[in-house]
Scaffold this active site. Structure first.
Site, PDB file in Angstrom:
ATOM      1  N   GLY A 248     -11.528   1.985  12.114  1.00  0.00           N
ATOM      2  CA  GLY A 248     -11.223   2.364  13.321  1.00  0.00           C
ATOM      3  C   GLY A 248     -12.093   2.968  14.808  1.00  0.00           C
ATOM      4  CB  VAL A 249     -15.242   5.516  14.168  1.00  0.00           C
ATOM      5  CG1 VAL A 249     -16.357   5.456  15.465  1.00  0.00           C
ATOM      6  CG2 VAL A 249     -14.271   6.504  14.387  1.00  0.00           C
TER       7      VAL A 249
ATOM      8  CG  HIS B 289     -13.171   3.192   2.324  1.00  0.00           C
ATOM      9  ND1 HIS B 289     -13.999   4.464   2.660  1.00  0.00           N
ATOM     10  CD2 HIS B 289     -11.782   4.221   2.430  1.00  0.00           C
ATOM     11  CE1 HIS B 289     -13.833   5.434   3.854  1.00  0.00           C
ATOM     12  NE2 HIS B 289     -11.961   5.200   3.302  1.00  0.00           N
TER      13      HIS B 289
ATOM     14  NE  ARG C 268      -8.061   7.391  19.509  1.00  0.00           N
ATOM     15  CZ  ARG C 268      -7.011   6.440  19.094  1.00  0.00           C
ATOM     16  NH1 ARG C 268      -6.870   5.164  19.543  1.00  0.00           N
ATOM     17  NH2 ARG C 268      -6.661   7.474  17.734  1.00  0.00           N
TER      18      ARG C 268
ATOM     19  NE  ARG D  80     -11.032  13.023   4.185  1.00  0.00           N
ATOM     20  CZ  ARG D  80     -10.858  11.445   3.306  1.00  0.00           C
ATOM     21  NH1 ARG D  80     -11.885  10.632   2.281  1.00  0.00           N
ATOM     22  NH2 ARG D  80     -10.348  10.939   4.012  1.00  0.00           N
TER      23      ARG D  80
ATOM     24  CG  ASN E 245      -2.042   1.195   1.354  1.00  0.00           C
ATOM     25  OD1 ASN E 245      -1.867   1.871   1.180  1.00  0.00           O
ATOM     26  ND2 ASN E 245      -3.039   0.811   1.788  1.00  0.00           N
TER      27      ASN E 245
ATOM     28  CE  LYS F 216      -0.358   2.255   6.289  1.00  0.00           C
ATOM     29  NZ  LYS F 216      -2.333   2.297   6.387  1.00  0.00           N
TER      30      LYS F 216
ATOM     31  CG  ASN G 247      -7.817   9.561  10.309  1.00  0.00           C
ATOM     32  OD1 ASN G 247      -8.701  10.239  11.319  1.00  0.00           O
ATOM     33  ND2 ASN G 247      -7.349   8.915  10.884  1.00  0.00           N
TER      34      ASN G 247
ATOM     35  CD  GLU H 137      -9.106  -1.482   3.435  1.00  0.00           C
ATOM     36  OE1 GLU H 137      -8.649  -0.563   4.536  1.00  0.00           O
ATOM     37  OE2 GLU H 137      -9.180  -0.268   2.379  1.00  0.00           O
TER      38      GLU H 137
ATOM     39  NE  ARG I  85      -5.902   1.896  -0.839  1.00  0.00           N
ATOM     40  CZ  ARG I  85      -6.554   2.944   0.050  1.00  0.00           C
ATOM     41  NH1 ARG I  85      -5.500   3.015   0.581  1.00  0.00           N
ATOM     42  NH2 ARG I  85      -7.430   3.474  -0.244  1.00  0.00           N
TER      43      ARG I  85
HETATM   44  P1  ADP Z   1      -7.620   5.337   8.580  1.00  0.00           P
HETATM   45  O1  ADP Z   1      -9.136   5.244   7.978  1.00  0.00           O
HETATM   46  O2  ADP Z   1      -6.914   6.076   8.789  1.00  0.00           O
HETATM   47  O3  ADP Z   1      -7.508   4.296   8.794  1.00  0.00           O
HETATM   48  P2  ADP Z   1      -8.707   4.336  11.413  1.00  0.00           P
HETATM   49  O4  ADP Z   1      -9.875   3.438  10.519  1.00  0.00           O
HETATM   50  O5  ADP Z   1      -7.362   3.851  12.165  1.00  0.00           O
HETATM   51  O6  ADP Z   1      -8.255   5.173  10.207  1.00  0.00           O
HETATM   52  O7  ADP Z   1      -9.309   4.974  12.492  1.00  0.00           O
HETATM   53  C1  ADP Z   1      -9.434   6.153  12.789  1.00  0.00           C
HETATM   54  C2  ADP Z   1     -10.489   6.391  13.952  1.00  0.00           C
HETATM   55  O8  ADP Z   1     -10.610   5.735  14.692  1.00  0.00           O
HETATM   56  C3  ADP Z   1      -9.243   8.005  15.276  1.00  0.00           C
HETATM   57  O9  ADP Z   1     -10.725   9.093  14.805  1.00  0.00           O
HETATM   58  C4  ADP Z   1      -9.656   6.990  16.192  1.00  0.00           C
HETATM   59  O10 ADP Z   1      -9.672   8.609  16.854  1.00  0.00           O
HETATM   60  C5  ADP Z   1     -11.137   6.908  16.311  1.00  0.00           C
HETATM   61  N1  ADP Z   1     -10.464   4.889  17.135  1.00  0.00           N
HETATM   62  C6  ADP Z   1      -9.917   4.386  17.366  1.00  0.00           C
HETATM   63  N2  ADP Z   1     -10.025   3.892  18.435  1.00  0.00           N
HETATM   64  C7  ADP Z   1     -11.232   4.543  18.677  1.00  0.00           C
HETATM   65  C8  ADP Z   1     -11.779   3.791  20.131  1.00  0.00           C
HETATM   66  N3  ADP Z   1     -10.762   3.345  21.602  1.00  0.00           N
HETATM   67  N4  ADP Z   1     -12.396   5.534  21.156  1.00  0.00           N
HETATM   68  C9  ADP Z   1     -12.664   5.370  19.572  1.00  0.00           C
HETATM   69  N5  ADP Z   1     -12.301   5.997  18.709  1.00  0.00           N
HETATM   70  C10 ADP Z   1     -11.201   5.153  17.881  1.00  0.00           C
END
Ligand code: ADP
Length: 397
Positions: free
Chosen positions: A330-331, A179, A284, A240, A7, A14, A210, A383, A90
């Site tokens: 992440g979220v 995505h 967070r 965004r 990637n 990566k 993100n 992915e 990717r």
């Molecule tokens: P990317 O799109 O860069 O791959 P990720 O999928 O890693 O991003 O997601 C990043 C988001 O996930 C950030 O906003 C981060 O705050 C959120 N996140 C990660 N762990 C937690 C958690 N335990 N609680 C709330 N939000 C989280």
């Protein structure tokens, strides 16, 4: 035999190395600040990570560093480079040319190059990664896996904008969606988790990282998705803005005298959670500020969850009902609080979140209550695994 997954970003690379047949992860790493003085390479599996600070002037150097680590006689994952049978790259934008992963040849490279105006930040580094791998591993099959490919099944009424049709015909202005590899992976896993065939399910998959996007998947096929011509459209994200009245753009330019580049920066890098809260793009941090009484941070969290709810609601109508909503990234994977906010009050519509299951962490699971008409699932995205699986089937073919 192994598959290397690459990637390549503008200044990063990566990689993961997976066993072709078992799909076991045997090596991984990350080169950062490629092209600058203080570039570095972090590599090794969890618990056995190493950090090398070394000059990496371009992606060729980065791939070379990755191979050196993977082939290291002391603790490297593979003995000889010929064991790496294929490389999966990717690629963010495949335009309208690619509806599936493709073995890379000159024509595929030319097509990826044609899509550069649509993804000026992403496709050039992907091409550099492809060139470096072709040079360093001439024996290996090279495969491109596109973020846009899964959404090529969108019907014209979903992918066209209500703009003059010539803009589409002449300039290919339309929804592409992104995505796709993640949406495809979690849709497959959801079917497995539910024990039902994917081609009988109506799913809404929510990639909340993100960058954020929601996809309506009918019978395994993407029929609508929230990201559009670029990854800016749709949900409110970390930095965004997502969808806004497009007249705001003409107002910023016409009345406030901003240039196109400034507007682009404002909407892509200074909006979303960061723009509203003024605290951070990281959920967070925004939640911590909200807990400490920061009203704008609280507002940003509410707007974020509402934006996901609205898109889910839209797709429930488009699919005329839904069997399961899948949350990832992440979220989606980690924030029980945002998940709670998304589904709160939706019980009369059949979304029954189980408080206890929602609080658990870190694995594929159903988080709706027993008997919930709509199932709610958390599926950690992967992915790289999806890319490796695509590559393995092309190798077998
Ligand atoms: P990317 O799109 O860069 O791959 P990720 O999928 O890693 O991003 O997601 C990043 C988001 O996930 C950030 O906003 C981060 O705050 C959120 N996140 C990660 N762990 C937690 C958690 N335990 N609680 C709330 N939000 C989280």
């Amino acid at each position: 035999m192994y598959v290397l997954v690459i990637n390549a970003g503008s200044s990063s690379l990566k990689y993961q190395l997976l066993d072709k047949d078992t799909q076991r992860l045997v090596g991984k790493g990350l080169c950062e600040k490629v092209g600058s003085e203080d570039s570095f390479h972090r590599h090794g599996l969890d618990g056995d990570e190493r950090l090398d600070t070394l000059p990496l002037k371009d992606h060729h150097d980065a791939v070379q560093a990755a191979l050196r680590a993977l082939l290291d006689p002391q603790g490297g994952a593979v003995k000889g480079i010929e064991e790496i049978a294929a490389v999966g790259h990717r690629v963010v934008h495949g335009g309208e040319h690619f509806s599936a992963s493709s073995v890379i040849d000159d024509e595929v490279v030319a097509r990826i190059r044609e899509c550069i105006p649509l993804a000026p930040l992403h496709n050039p580094p992907a091409l550099t990664g492809i060139e470096a791998c072709a040079d360093l591993m001439p024996h290996a099959l090279q495969v491109a896996v596109f973020d846009t490919a899964f959404h090529q099944t969108l019907p014209p009424k979903a992918y066209l904008y209500p703009l003059p049709y010539e803009l589409y015909e002449r300039h290919r202005v339309r929804t592409y969606g992104f995505h796709g590899t993640s949406h495809r992976y979690v849709a497959q896993r959801a079917a497995a988790l539910l024990g039902r065939p994917l081609d009988e399910l109506r799913l809404i998959t929510c990639h909340l990282g993100n960058g954020c996007s929601v996809t309506a998947v009918r019978n395994g096929v993407s029929v609508d998705t929230s990201m559009g011509f670029t990854p800016l459209e749709g949900l409110m994200m970390g930095t965004r803005c997502g969808s806004i009245d497009p007249a705001v753009v003409t107002y910023l330019i016409g009345s406030l005298g901003m240039g196109a580049g400034q507007v682009d920066d404002l909407m892509n890098r200074r909006s979303g959670l960061l723009g509203v809260s003024g605290v951070s793009n990281d959920l967070r941090d925004v939640q911590a500020a909200a807990d400490a009484g920061d009203e704008r941070a609280q507002l940003a969290c509410e707007m974020y969850a509402d934006s996901v709810r609205r898109h889910i609601g839209q797709y429930v109508f488009e699919l005329a009902g839904v069997d399961a909503v899948v949350l990832t990234a992440g979220v989606g994977e980690n924030s029980d609080r945002i998940r709670q906010m998304i589904f709160s009050g939706l019980e009369p519509l059949g979304f029954l979140l189980d408080g206890e299951r929602n609080r658990l962490r870190g694995f594929e699971r159903v988080i709706s209550s027993e008997g919930s008409p709509v199932r709610i699932l958390v599926v950690p995205t992967n992915e790289e695994l999806m890319i490796a699986q695509d590559v393995a089937s092309l190798l077998d073919a």
